[in-house]
Write a protein that holds these residues in place. Structure first.
Motif, mmCIF file in Angstrom:
data_model
loop_
_atom_site.group_PDB
_atom_site.id
_atom_site.type_symbol
_atom_site.label_atom_id
_atom_site.label_comp_id
_atom_site.label_asym_id
_atom_site.label_seq_id
_atom_site.Cartn_x
_atom_site.Cartn_y
_atom_site.Cartn_z
ATOM 1 N N LEU A 7 0.872 -1.172 0.000
ATOM 2 C CA LEU A 7 0.000 0.000 0.000
ATOM 3 C C LEU A 7 0.909 1.222 0.000
ATOM 4 O O LEU A 7 1.724 1.391 0.909
ATOM 5 N N LEU A 8 0.800 2.057 -1.037
ATOM 6 C CA LEU A 8 1.591 3.278 -1.157
ATOM 7 C C LEU A 8 0.694 4.467 -0.858
ATOM 8 O O LEU A 8 -0.369 4.611 -1.471
ATOM 9 N N VAL A 9 1.131 5.312 0.073
ATOM 10 C CA VAL A 9 0.389 6.510 0.446
ATOM 11 C C VAL A 9 1.248 7.715 0.083
ATOM 12 O O VAL A 9 2.319 7.912 0.662
ATOM 13 N N THR A 33 -1.432 -1.023 -4.234
ATOM 14 C CA THR A 33 -2.626 -0.215 -4.006
ATOM 15 C C THR A 33 -2.142 1.194 -3.701
ATOM 16 O O THR A 33 -1.212 1.378 -2.910
ATOM 17 N N LEU A 34 -2.768 2.182 -4.332
ATOM 18 C CA LEU A 34 -2.366 3.575 -4.162
ATOM 19 C C LEU A 34 -3.447 4.357 -3.427
ATOM 20 O O LEU A 34 -4.625 4.214 -3.731
ATOM 21 N N PRO A 53 -2.133 -5.017 3.591
ATOM 22 C CA PRO A 53 -0.877 -5.072 2.840
ATOM 23 C C PRO A 53 0.196 -5.799 3.647
ATOM 24 O O PRO A 53 0.130 -5.869 4.876
ATOM 25 N N ASP A 54 1.189 -6.307 2.940
ATOM 26 C CA ASP A 54 2.343 -6.910 3.604
ATOM 27 C C ASP A 54 3.293 -5.832 4.099
ATOM 28 O O ASP A 54 4.017 -6.027 5.075
ATOM 29 N N VAL A 55 3.285 -4.708 3.418
ATOM 30 C CA VAL A 55 4.131 -3.572 3.794
ATOM 31 C C VAL A 55 3.466 -2.287 3.312
ATOM 32 O O VAL A 55 2.788 -2.266 2.289
ATOM 33 N N LEU A 58 5.023 4.874 2.884
ATOM 34 C CA LEU A 58 4.332 6.049 3.385
ATOM 35 C C LEU A 58 5.143 7.320 3.178
ATOM 36 O O LEU A 58 6.279 7.420 3.652
ATOM 37 N N ASP A 59 4.552 8.279 2.459
ATOM 38 C CA ASP A 59 5.174 9.588 2.298
ATOM 39 C C ASP A 59 5.138 10.308 3.640
ATOM 40 O O ASP A 59 4.213 10.120 4.437
ATOM 41 N N LEU A 60 6.117 11.128 3.890
ATOM 42 C CA LEU A 60 6.206 11.829 5.164
ATOM 43 C C LEU A 60 5.388 13.114 5.168
ATOM 44 O O LEU A 60 4.575 13.347 6.050
#
Length: 140
Positions: A7-9, A33-34, A53-55, A58-60
């Protein structure tokens, strides 16, 4: 090899697009997943019966909930605290790095502005987390 669920945030459409392009090279080995905000990410993570998600990448620096706010929420949640969280950010400030690790981040990557270098970063990320997570016994 099992599918690595990421999962990318990230609030930047350009950075999400770039990440999607890089991760697409991993086709059948990575599911990406975005989400564009901390609130959206937490809503996704707390959706009943949704696969976790497995990992988490995360953007700061995001408007609203910062990456550190999201990291805090994830690590305080009884159902989410086990998910590794890797900060993926442009900030290399010592205070940001220290804050992320103090809140139990599993890693801290400074985004490369060069596409080739960013591709190498993601390759190393996928290789590490695929090998690391799938070598461990499954959590109950």
């Amino acid at each position: 090899m099992p599918l690595l669920r990421v999962l990318l945030v990230d609030d930047s459409p350009a950075d999400r697009f770039l990440a999607q392009e890089v991760f697409s090279a991993h086709g059948g080995t990575v599911s990406l997943t975005l989400t564009e905000s901390g609130d959206t990410a937490l809503a996704h993570l707390n959706t009943p019966d949704a696969p976790l998600p497995d990992v988490l990448l995360l953007d700061l620096n995001m408007p609203g909930m910062s990456g550190l706010d999201v990291l805090t929420e994830v690590k305080q949640s009884p159902t989410l605290h086990h998910i590794p969280v890797v900060m993926l950010t442009t900030s290399h400030a010592r205070l940001d790095v220290e804050a992320a690790y103090a809140l139990q981040a599993s890693g801290y990557l400074v985004k490369s502005s060069d596409f080739g270098s960013f591709l190498q970063q993601i390759e190393a990320f996928v290789t590490y987390w695929s090998g690391h997570l799938f070598a461990l016994p499954a959590l109950p």
